[in-house]
Write a protein that holds these residues in place. Structure first.
Motif, PDB file in Angstrom:
ATOM      1  N   LEU A  67       0.821  -1.205   0.000  1.00 57.91           N
ATOM      2  CA  LEU A  67       0.000   0.000   0.000  1.00 57.91           C
ATOM      3  C   LEU A  67       0.857   1.258   0.000  1.00 57.91           C
ATOM      4  CD1 LEU A  67      -2.968  -0.798   2.416  1.00 57.91           C
ATOM      5  CD2 LEU A  67      -3.038  -0.498  -0.063  1.00 57.91           C
ATOM      6  N   ILE A  68       1.949   1.234   0.755  1.00 57.13           N
ATOM      7  CA  ILE A  68       2.866   2.378   0.762  1.00 57.13           C
ATOM      8  C   ILE A  68       3.482   2.576  -0.619  1.00 57.13           C
ATOM      9  CG2 ILE A  68       5.050   3.237   1.685  1.00 57.13           C
ATOM     10  CD1 ILE A  68       4.306   1.935   4.342  1.00 57.13           C
ATOM     11  N   TYR A  69       3.916   1.467  -1.258  1.00 52.75           N
ATOM     12  CA  TYR A  69       4.482   1.562  -2.598  1.00 52.75           C
ATOM     13  C   TYR A  69       3.446   2.077  -3.600  1.00 52.75           C
ATOM     14  CZ  TYR A  69       8.420  -1.205  -0.870  1.00 52.75           C
ATOM     15  OH  TYR A  69       9.526  -1.649  -0.177  1.00 52.75           O
TER      16      TYR A  69
ATOM     17  N   GLY B 140       2.883   4.630  -7.225  1.00 52.12           N
ATOM     18  CA  GLY B 140       1.787   4.594  -8.179  1.00 52.12           C
ATOM     19  C   GLY B 140       1.042   5.899  -8.304  1.00 52.12           C
ATOM     20  N   LEU B 141       0.695   6.498  -7.153  1.00 52.34           N
ATOM     21  CA  LEU B 141      -0.084   7.731  -7.170  1.00 52.34           C
ATOM     22  C   LEU B 141       0.790   8.978  -7.054  1.00 52.34           C
ATOM     23  CD1 LEU B 141      -3.053   6.634  -4.870  1.00 52.34           C
ATOM     24  CD2 LEU B 141      -2.935   6.630  -7.367  1.00 52.34           C
TER      25      LEU B 141
ATOM     26  N   ILE C 216       4.991   9.754 -14.810  1.00 56.44           N
ATOM     27  CA  ILE C 216       5.394   8.745 -15.783  1.00 56.44           C
ATOM     28  C   ILE C 216       4.228   8.468 -16.707  1.00 56.44           C
ATOM     29  CG2 ILE C 216       6.202   6.383 -16.111  1.00 56.44           C
ATOM     30  CD1 ILE C 216       7.480   6.523 -13.366  1.00 56.44           C
ATOM     31  N   ARG C 217       4.452   8.660 -17.989  1.00 53.89           N
ATOM     32  CA  ARG C 217       3.388   8.492 -18.963  1.00 53.89           C
ATOM     33  C   ARG C 217       3.576   7.192 -19.756  1.00 53.89           C
ATOM     34  NH1 ARG C 217       1.543  11.554 -16.125  1.00 53.89           N
ATOM     35  NH2 ARG C 217       0.911  13.723 -16.427  1.00 53.89           N
TER      36      ARG C 217
ATOM     37  N   TYR D  37       0.935   4.549 -14.645  1.00 53.67           N
ATOM     38  CA  TYR D  37       1.986   3.815 -13.950  1.00 53.67           C
ATOM     39  C   TYR D  37       1.421   2.954 -12.826  1.00 53.67           C
ATOM     40  CZ  TYR D  37       6.435   2.903 -11.614  1.00 53.67           C
ATOM     41  OH  TYR D  37       7.526   2.295 -11.047  1.00 53.67           O
ATOM     42  N   LEU D  38       0.316   3.395 -12.221  1.00 52.89           N
ATOM     43  CA  LEU D  38      -0.303   2.602 -11.164  1.00 52.89           C
ATOM     44  C   LEU D  38      -0.723   1.240 -11.694  1.00 52.89           C
ATOM     45  CD1 LEU D  38      -1.433   2.282  -8.302  1.00 52.89           C
ATOM     46  CD2 LEU D  38      -3.541   3.380  -9.109  1.00 52.89           C
ATOM     47  N   GLU D  39      -1.349   1.207 -12.863  1.00 50.56           N
ATOM     48  CA  GLU D  39      -1.729  -0.070 -13.466  1.00 50.56           C
ATOM     49  C   GLU D  39      -0.499  -0.942 -13.711  1.00 50.56           C
ATOM     50  OE1 GLU D  39      -3.987   0.392 -16.986  1.00 50.56           O
ATOM     51  OE2 GLU D  39      -5.753   1.215 -15.965  1.00 50.56           O
TER      52      GLU D  39
END
Length: 275
Positions: A52-54, A59-60, A66-67, A79-81
């Motif tokens: 969750l921290i990562y 991610g968020l 990052i695109r 990037y989250l996905e």
């Protein structure tokens, strides 16, 4: 006491022998499950904090810069996905390894009831696989929580695709098997910390959880592809987002071969174990 039963028989396992081996495996596993089932919530939540921290930080947070198509493939919406399958692999690795290692170390070094397990008249391979299965269940509990988070963030039901779940089980089996071996060989909890610091934590960041290994220069790419977590991460990512035609099928036999090799190694250690 040294367990005297030979690891391998000169004759092939007959059907009755296989059934006996299976029954022995389930017996060893059931002993661990009776202790594990009263701590299901604790086990499921224990490995959820780090992912969750990562997710929040990378991610968020960092991930917003990052695109797709720049650093990661355009096959992902953001990037989250990209990192969510890696977080599933990471959580399953951490708990499968750590939970199995500390369980065996606790029996050997503190409660001192490990000799009772060695006296059980079962095959050493059954001892290893039974302990490994308990570690697999631990890993699945925690990674199941991460999968739930992934479903909430993405709405992508391919996180419970059979191929995704197969790779997840294999990844848990690899690191639970490694946890059995470490638990049988270390002589103190400080030694467990060394394995965690020099193997698990570096693999967490180098196992293709946060980046695409195909973008690395040659020498680094060789190092990354030597890590079993890499095959779990890229396989889970492909199972969740890519069509089957682009799935890295080599990841399945590689993880399976590693799990089998660790099982044979662990069974050999059980056959020579003394406490």
């Amino acid at each position: 006491m040294i367990y005297q039963r030979s690891l391998f028989s000169h004759k092939g396992l007959k059907t009755s022998q296989f059934q006996t081996l299976l029954a022995d495996i389930l017996t060893v596993f059931w002993g661990d499950w009776l202790e594990l089932r009263v701590r299901i919530t604790q086990v499921a939540a224990s490995g959820l904090i780090s992912p969750l921290i990562y997710i929040l930080a990378f991610g968020l947070g960092l991930g917003s810069s990052i695109r797709p198509g720049s650093g990661i493939s355009g096959s992902y919406g953001n990037y989250l996905e990209f990192i969510l399958p890696g977080m599933v692999a990471l959580s399953s690795m951490t708990i499968s390894f750590g939970g199995t290692t500390f369980s065996i170390c606790g029996d050997r070094l503190f409660t001192k009831n490990f000799e009772e397990l060695l006296l059980v008249p079962v095959h050493p391979l059954a001892l290893h696989i039974g302990k490994m299965l308990a570690g697999v269940v631990r890993g699945l509990m925690t990674s199941g929580s991460v999968i739930l988070v992934a479903l909430l963030f993405t709405g992508n039901w391919r996180f419970i695709h059979p191929l995704f779940l197969l790779l997840l089980v294999l990844n848990c089996a690899v690191f639970a098997g490694l946890g059995v071996i470490v638990g049988l060989t270390v002589r103190s909890l400080e030694a467990v910390g060394l394995y965690n610091n020099f193997i698990i934590i570096p693999m967490s960041f180098l196992g293709a959880t946060f980046f695409d290994p195909s973008t690395l220069p040659g020498i680094l790419k060789v190092v990354v592809y030597l890590l079993p977590l890499t095959y779990a991460s890229i396989g889970l990512r492909a199972a969740a987002y890519l069509p089957l035609s682009q799935f890295p099928w080599y990841s399945v036999p590689i993880l399976l071969i590693i799990a089998i090799a660790l099982s044979l190694w662990g069974a050999n250690l059980f056959s020579r174990q003394q406490d």
